[in-house]
Design a protein around this motif. Structure first.
Motif, mmCIF file in Angstrom:
data_model
loop_
_atom_site.group_PDB
_atom_site.id
_atom_site.type_symbol
_atom_site.label_atom_id
_atom_site.label_comp_id
_atom_site.label_asym_id
_atom_site.label_seq_id
_atom_site.Cartn_x
_atom_site.Cartn_y
_atom_site.Cartn_z
ATOM 1 N N ASP A 52 13.458 27.402 3.955
ATOM 2 C CA ASP A 52 13.253 26.042 3.562
ATOM 3 C C ASP A 52 13.338 25.954 2.059
ATOM 4 O OD1 ASP A 52 10.969 24.477 2.294
ATOM 5 O OD2 ASP A 52 11.479 23.120 4.074
ATOM 6 N N LYS A 53 14.338 25.163 1.618
ATOM 7 C CA LYS A 53 14.464 25.254 0.090
ATOM 8 C C LYS A 53 13.241 25.066 -0.797
ATOM 9 C CE LYS A 53 17.113 24.568 -3.691
ATOM 10 N NZ LYS A 53 17.282 23.493 -4.009
ATOM 11 N N CYS A 75 15.810 30.816 1.539
ATOM 12 C CA CYS A 75 16.395 29.864 1.157
ATOM 13 C C CYS A 75 17.901 29.636 1.800
ATOM 14 C CB CYS A 75 16.597 30.250 -0.544
ATOM 15 S SG CYS A 75 17.352 28.829 -1.519
ATOM 16 N N PRO A 76 18.010 28.379 2.093
ATOM 17 C CA PRO A 76 19.387 28.246 2.807
ATOM 18 C C PRO A 76 20.464 27.907 2.002
ATOM 19 C CG PRO A 76 17.473 26.475 3.411
ATOM 20 C CD PRO A 76 16.928 27.369 1.989
ATOM 21 N N VAL A 78 23.102 26.627 2.127
ATOM 22 C CA VAL A 78 23.862 25.370 2.021
ATOM 23 C C VAL A 78 23.181 24.192 1.460
ATOM 24 C CG1 VAL A 78 25.079 25.330 4.316
ATOM 25 C CG2 VAL A 78 22.715 24.782 4.199
ATOM 26 N N ARG A 79 21.937 24.515 1.090
ATOM 27 C CA ARG A 79 21.083 23.456 0.189
ATOM 28 C C ARG A 79 20.877 24.153 -1.160
ATOM 29 N NH1 ARG A 79 15.875 21.107 1.888
ATOM 30 N NH2 ARG A 79 16.327 19.773 0.030
ATOM 31 N N PHE A 80 21.625 24.997 -1.837
ATOM 32 C CA PHE A 80 21.308 25.709 -2.819
ATOM 33 C C PHE A 80 22.523 25.471 -3.745
ATOM 34 C CE2 PHE A 80 21.120 29.300 -5.697
ATOM 35 C CZ PHE A 80 19.807 29.494 -6.078
ATOM 36 N N SER A 81 22.526 24.643 -4.988
ATOM 37 C CA SER A 81 23.514 24.215 -5.967
ATOM 38 C C SER A 81 23.797 25.301 -7.006
ATOM 39 C CB SER A 81 22.923 22.880 -6.575
ATOM 40 O OG SER A 81 21.771 23.113 -7.258
ATOM 41 N N ASP A 84 21.102 25.451 -9.312
ATOM 42 C CA ASP A 84 19.929 26.199 -8.732
ATOM 43 C C ASP A 84 20.415 27.576 -8.940
ATOM 44 O OD1 ASP A 84 18.402 24.122 -7.568
ATOM 45 O OD2 ASP A 84 19.621 24.422 -5.837
#
Length: 219
Positions: A52-53, A75-76, A78-81, A84
């Motif tokens: 979960d981000k 931390c996933p 795919v959701r980490f920019s 970030d």
């Protein structure tokens, strides 16, 4: 969220190893809190929860060793920019956290090659150190991202940082050369050609690096 964090903290207290925590403090690895929990046990704790981000962000902000490591595990990617990553790299201030975040998160990012390029060119030595270590991790797993890194430019940077006063930066730069060279005979020859002038250098440190790499590649 608060319930999950309470459960995680309870697991950490039950798994606490005071001797390990004290040893880390004695070696200068300081946190606001350190439970001394080993990484295999942290993996078991992480396995109880869905990545979960938001949860990972909460834990990364805490100056607690185990929460930071768990953040890298939960931390996933795919959701980490990229933004970030730019924030998190500033929190990788010691080698253990650096290795964990590179292994568990940064190496899994689709833009890892961009991070290597930007971080190894950063003026901040701590960020450069992380950039070199991330590249070493990409070499270890033979990631496709390696092919998108301008290796000649990176190797020149690493060679220059072999002379840096920071021991951690020197070691990370050396690892960059080692793990790149391990990928193929051609790569090993490129590395040795790069440091050829170290063979008869007056600086004993340069000579030591040449000997280490020569032994590494048996060249």
């Amino acid at each position: 969220m608060e319930t999950i964090l309470r459960n995680i903290r309870a697991d950490l207290r039950m798994s606490m190893n005071g001797v390990t925590a004290a040893s880390m403090r004695a070696k200068g690895v300081g946190y606001r809190m350190n439970f001394g929990v080993d990484v295999p046990r942290l993996k078991q704790i992480a396995a109880k929860y869905v990545p979960d981000k938001v949860l990972a962000e909460r834990m990364w902000k805490e100056d607690v060793r185990e929460l930071k490591i768990l953040a890298t595990m939960l931390c996933p990617p795919v959701r980490f920019s990229k933004e970030d990553a730019g924030r998190w790299v500033q929190g990788a201030t010691n080698q253990e956290i650096r290795e964990q975040v590179c292994k568990n998160l940064f190496q899994e990012l689709s833009y890892a090659d961009e991070l290597v390029r930007e971080w190894t060119g950063n003026e901040d030595e701590t960020i450069r150190t992380t950039g070199y270590w991330l590249f070493a991790r990409l070499c270890i797993i033979r990631a496709d991202a390696i092919n998108r890194v301008r290796s000649e430019e990176l190797l020149e940077r690493a060679k220059a940082d072999l002379k840096n006063e920071s021991l951690l930066l020197r070691q990370s730069a050396l690892n960059t050369l080692k793990f790149f060279g391990r990928l193929s005979t051609d790569n090993a020859e490129k590395v040795m050609w790069l440091v050829a002038d170290f063979e008869y250098a007056a600086d004993p440190l340069e000579k030591e690096f040449f000997d280490l790499l020569s032994f590494e590649f048996k060249l």
